[in-house]
Write an enzyme that holds these catalytic residues in place. Structure first.
Site, PDB file in Angstrom:
ATOM      1  N   CYS A  75     -41.766 -19.352 -30.588  1.00  0.00           N
ATOM      2  CA  CYS A  75     -41.419 -18.185 -30.200  1.00  0.00           C
ATOM      3  C   CYS A  75     -43.077 -17.306 -30.113  1.00  0.00           C
ATOM      4  CB  CYS A  75     -40.592 -17.278 -30.983  1.00  0.00           C
ATOM      5  SG  CYS A  75     -40.520 -15.690 -30.570  1.00  0.00           S
ATOM      6  N   ASN A  77     -43.902 -14.362 -29.048  1.00  0.00           N
ATOM      7  CA  ASN A  77     -43.967 -13.100 -29.646  1.00  0.00           C
ATOM      8  C   ASN A  77     -44.111 -13.249 -31.313  1.00  0.00           C
ATOM      9  OD1 ASN A  77     -43.983 -11.435 -27.145  1.00  0.00           O
ATOM     10  ND2 ASN A  77     -41.898 -12.181 -26.819  1.00  0.00           N
ATOM     11  N   HIS A 175     -36.853 -24.433 -20.922  1.00  0.00           N
ATOM     12  CA  HIS A 175     -36.995 -23.347 -20.081  1.00  0.00           C
ATOM     13  C   HIS A 175     -36.390 -23.711 -18.969  1.00  0.00           C
ATOM     14  CE1 HIS A 175     -38.792 -20.455 -23.007  1.00  0.00           C
ATOM     15  NE2 HIS A 175     -39.518 -21.259 -23.113  1.00  0.00           N
ATOM     16  N   ASN A 207     -33.346 -21.912 -22.358  1.00  0.00           N
ATOM     17  CA  ASN A 207     -33.537 -20.528 -22.173  1.00  0.00           C
ATOM     18  C   ASN A 207     -33.853 -20.408 -20.722  1.00  0.00           C
ATOM     19  OD1 ASN A 207     -34.433 -19.586 -25.258  1.00  0.00           O
ATOM     20  ND2 ASN A 207     -35.384 -21.696 -24.767  1.00  0.00           N
ATOM     21  N   GLU A 225     -32.143 -15.691 -23.818  1.00  0.00           N
ATOM     22  CA  GLU A 225     -32.674 -16.933 -24.814  1.00  0.00           C
ATOM     23  C   GLU A 225     -31.433 -17.534 -25.416  1.00  0.00           C
ATOM     24  OE1 GLU A 225     -35.971 -16.090 -27.155  1.00  0.00           O
ATOM     25  OE2 GLU A 225     -36.315 -14.220 -26.558  1.00  0.00           O
ATOM     26  N   GLY A 235     -42.122 -14.946 -25.333  1.00  0.00           N
ATOM     27  CA  GLY A 235     -43.479 -15.526 -25.105  1.00  0.00           C
ATOM     28  C   GLY A 235     -43.306 -16.840 -24.426  1.00  0.00           C
ATOM     29  N   THR A 236     -42.655 -17.589 -25.020  1.00  0.00           N
ATOM     30  CA  THR A 236     -42.863 -18.862 -24.397  1.00  0.00           C
ATOM     31  C   THR A 236     -41.948 -18.978 -22.932  1.00  0.00           C
ATOM     32  OG1 THR A 236     -40.716 -19.458 -25.451  1.00  0.00           O
ATOM     33  CG2 THR A 236     -42.522 -20.222 -26.752  1.00  0.00           C
ATOM     34  N   GLY A 237     -40.972 -18.221 -22.740  1.00  0.00           N
ATOM     35  CA  GLY A 237     -40.348 -17.884 -21.454  1.00  0.00           C
ATOM     36  C   GLY A 237     -41.525 -17.457 -20.416  1.00  0.00           C
TER      37      GLY A 237
END
Length: 294
Positions: A75, A77, A175, A207, A225, A235-237
């Protein structure tokens, strides 16, 4: 047990300092706590819980659970908030340090503040995007994950009778990015998101990012998510969305792209070369601390 509520662009988690003591009940206790405490009516409220531990492969370790009790690999964030926590607590003397999550090690850098100050902005080397279909993973229509075409760029996917074009990759977690022709503000994320998450094309669920490219330096995005639902940021998205935008020629490689999320903005930069890392810069904030009976 003492906890700290933190968020990055509204993507909020409940953090536990486990650098000196283990979380009660081991893995089962952690999963049950994630479900109980994430509830926004009967718990503390959050998108999940994150345990901060001493690292074996890195300076620190992040152990993350979604709101449904499932483990999550990464993650963006959340890891920035881990960085803020260990820096503010004086656990690290350097402005650059490492955090591992499920074996993946990320390098964090403090972008503001002096030693002794509270940090509010950090950058993270999020590693290289994974574009191979089998490693994301995604599957073909006949369910053969190893036969899927790579990379998966603008692949038509039928979801509840509507065809969407998806670009898929992994940033340590899977994703699927969908580019819209207008702002996602009115898009039915909470209706369509679960259908993507549980689609047979994604053997480990996914996601899903719904994005609109405003110009070559600006993107608007909402995210569903897996294991949590719609969140204010991912964040990863966000990294996945910028990578997908570069792969499709919508934004420029090697330039910072600002992504507007429901909870705030993140800046992402990627060279466009699969062997190079994606860099993310954004805020991390402490909301409050407290004690909870587990």
């Amino acid at each position: 047990m003492r906890f700290t509520k933190m968020h990055g662009c509204g993507n909020d988690y409940i953090y536990f300092d486990c650098t000196d003591e283990d979380f009660p009940g081991g893995g089962v206790g952690e999963r049950l706590a994630a479900i109980k405490l994430s509830d926004r009516h009967f718990g503390v409220g959050g998108d999940g819980i994150i345990l901060i531990k001493k690292g074996q492969k890195a300076d620190f370790e992040m152990v993350m659970y979604n709101a449904d009790g499932s483990r999550s690999q990464m993650c963006g964030n959340g890891i920035r908030c881990v960085g803020k926590y260990v820096y503010d607590a004086g656990y690290t003397k350097g402005r650059e340090f490492t955090v591992e999550s499920m074996g993946a090690v990320k390098v964090l850098k403090v972008e503001d503040g002096k030693r002794g100050d509270k940090v509010s902005n950090l950058s993270v080397d999020m590693g290289c995007p994974i574009l191979e279909a089998a490693k994301i993973p995604v599957a073909t229509d006949r369910g053969d994950v190893f036969a899927a075409e790579s990379p998966v760029i603008m692949k038509p996917l039928l979801v509840s009778g509507t065809e969407y074009k998806i670009t898929c990759l992994s940033m340590g977690n899977p994703h699927a990015v969908v580019f819209l022709d207008k702002s996602p503000s009115q898009f039915p994320v909470c209706e369509i998101g679960p259908l993507f998450e549980m689609h047979e094309f994604f053997p480990e669920r996914t996601n899903t990012e719904f994005a609109f490219v405003e110009d070559r330096h600006t993107i608007w995005m909402r995210v569903w998510e897996r294991g949590t639902g719609e969140t204010l940021a991912c964040g990863t998205g966000t990294c996945a969305t910028v990578v997908a935008a570069i792969l499709n020629g919508f934004v420029d490689a090697g330039q910072k792209v600002r992504v507007h999320l429901l909870g705030g903005d993140l800046e992402i930069e990627w060279s466009g070369k699969p062997q190079n890392s994606v860099f993310m810069t954004g805020p991390a904030e402490t909301v409050f601390t407290g004690d909870v009976e587990l």
